[in-house]
Design an enzyme around this catalytic site. Sequence first.
Site, PDB file in Angstrom:
ATOM      1  N   LYS A  53       0.560  -1.643  -0.266  1.00  0.00           N
ATOM      2  CA  LYS A  53      -0.193   0.112   0.341  1.00  0.00           C
ATOM      3  C   LYS A  53       0.691   1.505   0.597  1.00  0.00           C
ATOM      4  O   LYS A  53       0.648   2.598  -0.817  1.00  0.00           O
ATOM      5  CB  LYS A  53      -0.947   0.169   1.565  1.00  0.00           C
ATOM      6  CG  LYS A  53      -1.885  -1.467   1.252  1.00  0.00           C
ATOM      7  CD  LYS A  53      -2.878  -1.499   2.327  1.00  0.00           C
ATOM      8  CE  LYS A  53      -3.823  -2.537   2.571  1.00  0.00           C
ATOM      9  NZ  LYS A  53      -4.214  -2.654   3.121  1.00  0.00           N
ATOM     10  N   GLN A  97      -5.234  -1.943   9.324  1.00  0.00           N
ATOM     11  CA  GLN A  97      -5.319  -3.039   8.929  1.00  0.00           C
ATOM     12  C   GLN A  97      -5.164  -4.131   9.855  1.00  0.00           C
ATOM     13  O   GLN A  97      -4.698  -4.438  11.114  1.00  0.00           O
ATOM     14  CB  GLN A  97      -3.267  -3.503   8.508  1.00  0.00           C
ATOM     15  CG  GLN A  97      -3.137  -4.720   7.469  1.00  0.00           C
ATOM     16  CD  GLN A  97      -3.279  -4.839   6.540  1.00  0.00           C
ATOM     17  OE1 GLN A  97      -3.407  -3.554   5.340  1.00  0.00           O
ATOM     18  NE2 GLN A  97      -4.209  -5.548   5.522  1.00  0.00           N
ATOM     19  N   ASP A 120     -11.304   1.912   3.931  1.00  0.00           N
ATOM     20  CA  ASP A 120     -11.825   0.741   3.822  1.00  0.00           C
ATOM     21  C   ASP A 120     -13.467  -0.037   3.431  1.00  0.00           C
ATOM     22  O   ASP A 120     -13.579  -1.192   3.225  1.00  0.00           O
ATOM     23  CB  ASP A 120     -11.267  -0.029   4.959  1.00  0.00           C
ATOM     24  CG  ASP A 120      -9.678  -1.121   4.339  1.00  0.00           C
ATOM     25  OD1 ASP A 120      -9.631  -1.317   2.973  1.00  0.00           O
ATOM     26  OD2 ASP A 120      -8.923  -1.198   5.100  1.00  0.00           O
TER      27      ASP A 120
HETATM   28  N1  GUN Z   1      -6.455  -7.385   6.258  1.00  0.00           N
HETATM   29  C1  GUN Z   1      -7.528  -8.415   4.924  1.00  0.00           C
HETATM   30  N2  GUN Z   1      -7.356  -7.394   3.402  1.00  0.00           N
HETATM   31  C2  GUN Z   1      -7.360  -6.249   4.436  1.00  0.00           C
HETATM   32  C3  GUN Z   1      -8.263  -4.793   3.693  1.00  0.00           C
HETATM   33  O1  GUN Z   1      -8.473  -5.476   3.025  1.00  0.00           O
HETATM   34  N3  GUN Z   1      -7.947  -3.552   4.091  1.00  0.00           N
HETATM   35  C4  GUN Z   1      -7.624  -3.871   5.983  1.00  0.00           C
HETATM   36  N4  GUN Z   1      -7.424  -3.224   6.881  1.00  0.00           N
HETATM   37  N5  GUN Z   1      -6.830  -4.772   6.111  1.00  0.00           N
HETATM   38  C5  GUN Z   1      -7.381  -6.164   5.530  1.00  0.00           C
END
Ligand code: GUN
Length: 285
Positions: A53, A97, A120
């Site tokens: 990211k 996350q 998200d």
């Molecule tokens: N953990 C697994 N996939 C994701 C996601 O798309 N966003 C976040 N924040 N955590 C994750």
Amino acid sequence: MSAEIIDGKSLALKIKEELKKDVQELKNKGINPCLAVILVGDNKASQKYVSFKEKTCKELEIQSLVFKFDENIDETSLLNLIDELNNDPNVNGILVQLPLPKHLNQNIILEKINPLKDVDGFTPFCLGRLLNDNPLFIPCTPKGVIRMLDEYKIPLEGKQAVVIGRSVIVGKPLSLLLLKRNATVTICHSKTFNLPEITKNADILCVAVGKENFINSNMIKEGAVIIDIGINVTKSGKVVGDVNFDEVRQKASYITPVPGGVGPMTIAMLMENTIYAAKLQQRKS
Ligand code: GUN
């Protein structure tokens, strides 16, 4: 027959090129999009995702702030940080996350994020808006899946779509998006009886289970569209999805590879959501 490969990597590259232009346009107006990412603990997969990211933000010239914490951080400290980021006009998107360590209450933490910065789409507000057919931010993986299906002009209306997995991150929002596009949606999960009977009826089969070789060619219909949302690491260190790709591609009409399918699209959609957040806040302020 061999299925056409749905090339998520190339599509994500194309989308990112477009987004780069959006970022420059915003910068010309004095707006510098900024994403704040919170990472707790030392989950190796999470560390990898966060570094992807960060790297993608850099490519697009989106500012990224990464806050890394020890596994033992207390809930109040995290909530205070989110509060600060909510109130910081330079921060457009906030992402925590997942998964979080067990002692932290994920719901309490996600609910703290200002929905206007929830890139998200995991806050109850954003999930409620999605349920109400009036989305604000759509969770990135399901959004990426729909974008891929659209890019390859795969019709959804009236089709039997089967989603395996009922997570808040993928399965549930993806089911809603498919329903919105007039597919007939069946959601399956670990307690589903006779799974192969259901998957064999699927025109579109989306698999988000987290188990290598979970779907083989006996479980699919001839000509089905297969979307593999799994990311698994084999004993030999190879990254694979939930679908036995070599076998299933002989019977499917379209299939997403792992890696190079849904994964890159998830990150592209996160960038899109972050830019949208910057535009949204520009309008609100
Ligand atoms: N953990 C697994 N996939 C994701 C996601 O798309 N966003 C976040 N924040 N955590 C994750």
